[in-house]
Design a protein around this motif. Structure first.
Motif, mmCIF file in Angstrom:
data_model
loop_
_atom_site.group_PDB
_atom_site.id
_atom_site.type_symbol
_atom_site.label_atom_id
_atom_site.label_comp_id
_atom_site.label_asym_id
_atom_site.label_seq_id
_atom_site.Cartn_x
_atom_site.Cartn_y
_atom_site.Cartn_z
ATOM 1 N N ASN A 161 56.888 -35.329 22.859
ATOM 2 C CA ASN A 161 56.655 -36.674 22.348
ATOM 3 C C ASN A 161 57.102 -37.795 23.277
ATOM 4 N N GLN B 268 38.056 -43.440 21.187
ATOM 5 C CA GLN B 268 39.339 -44.082 20.902
ATOM 6 C C GLN B 268 39.251 -44.879 19.607
ATOM 7 N N LYS B 269 40.162 -44.574 18.693
ATOM 8 C CA LYS B 269 40.252 -45.336 17.457
ATOM 9 C C LYS B 269 41.187 -46.499 17.696
ATOM 10 N N LYS B 270 40.870 -47.614 17.153
ATOM 11 C CA LYS B 270 41.727 -48.785 17.308
ATOM 12 C C LYS B 270 42.783 -48.766 16.216
ATOM 13 N N LEU B 271 43.876 -48.064 16.494
ATOM 14 C CA LEU B 271 44.984 -48.029 15.563
ATOM 15 C C LEU B 271 45.997 -49.083 15.971
ATOM 16 N N ASP B 272 46.631 -49.658 15.014
ATOM 17 C CA ASP B 272 47.674 -50.616 15.287
ATOM 18 C C ASP B 272 48.793 -49.905 16.043
ATOM 19 N N THR B 273 49.142 -50.416 17.217
ATOM 20 C CA THR B 273 50.143 -49.781 18.070
ATOM 21 C C THR B 273 51.488 -49.671 17.366
ATOM 22 N N LYS C 297 52.076 -49.383 14.165
ATOM 23 C CA LYS C 297 52.005 -48.314 13.164
ATOM 24 C C LYS C 297 52.060 -46.949 13.839
ATOM 25 N N LYS C 298 51.387 -46.842 14.953
ATOM 26 C CA LYS C 298 51.377 -45.581 15.686
ATOM 27 C C LYS C 298 52.779 -45.255 16.205
ATOM 28 N N ARG D 120 54.963 -44.222 13.212
ATOM 29 C CA ARG D 120 54.644 -42.860 12.759
ATOM 30 C C ARG D 120 55.170 -41.815 13.749
ATOM 31 N N THR D 121 54.983 -42.062 15.032
ATOM 32 C CA THR D 121 55.431 -41.100 16.040
ATOM 33 C C THR D 121 56.953 -41.002 16.067
ATOM 34 N N LEU E 234 53.719 -46.069 24.094
ATOM 35 C CA LEU E 234 53.615 -46.989 22.960
ATOM 36 C C LEU E 234 54.602 -48.150 23.088
#
Length: 150
Positions: free
Chosen positions: A102, A67-72, A74-75, A78-79, A109
Motif C-alpha cells: 500500500n 480511469q474512474k474519477k474518484l475523489d482523491t 475519499k480514496k 479508504r486506503t 494520493l
C-alpha cells in the motif's frame, strides 16, 4: 526484478503493442531478459485491473482500465483505513507504516492532495516517508491522517 518495475514495463508494453494473451506478456518480457511465469503475469493483470477490449484487427487485447474519477480525498481515506499500521513524526518528516503493497498508492494520493505544507513523499511496499516544509507542516499532516482515520 521488483513487481513495481515489472508492472511499469507491462504498462509500457501495453502502450506500444496489442497484447492478446498472458503468454504474449511472458514472451515479450523474456525478450528483455526478464523471466516470469504465466501465473505471475496473471496476478499482475488482476492487481493492475487490466481489461480486455476489442482490437481493430479483430479479437481482444489487454488495456489499462478506464480511469474512474474518484475523489482523491475519499480514496486516500479508504486506503488509509484499510492499510494503516502506525504514524510518527520527527521534525519535519513523517513516517507512515502501512500493510504491505500500500505504500506507493498512499504516497501518490498524498502527493495528489497537493497539501501546501508537504514538500514530497517517498513510498515503498509498506512505508511512506513524507518530507514536510516545516515541523508544523508535519504536525498538520498528522492531524490530516488522524481525521481521515475517524
Amino acid at each position: 526484478m521488483k513487481k513495481q518495475d515489472r508492472q511499469r514495463l507491462i504498462r509500457q508494453l501495453l502502450s506500444t503493442q496489442d497484447i492478446e494473451r498472458q503468454e504474449d506478456f511472458v514472451k515479450l518480457l523474456e525478450e528483455q531478459n526478464i523471466h516470469v511465469t504465466q501465473a505471475t503475469i496473471s496476478r499482475d493483470i488482476k492487481e493492475m485491473q487490466l481489461v480486455k477490449v476489442p482490437s481493430i484487427p479483430g479479437g481482444y487485447r489487454y488495456n489499462m482500465p478506464i480511469q474512474k474519477k474518484l475523489d482523491t480525498k475519499k480514496k486516500l481515506k479508504r486506503t488509509l483505513r484499510d492499510a494503516y499500521v502506525s504514524f510518527s513524526v520527527q521534525g519535519k518528516d513523517t513516517f507512515l507504516k502501512v500493510l504491505p503493497g500500500n505504500g506507493p498508492a498512499i504516497a501518490s494520493l498524498i502527493d495528489q492532495m497537493k497539501y501546501d505544507f508537504v514538500f514530497g513523499t517517498i513510498g515503498d511496499d509498506e512505508t511512506v516517508l513524507t518530507i514536510c516544509k516545516s515541523d508544523e507542516g508535519a504536525l498538520a499532516l498528522q492531524d490530516v491522517v488522524d481525521d481521515l482515520l475517524k
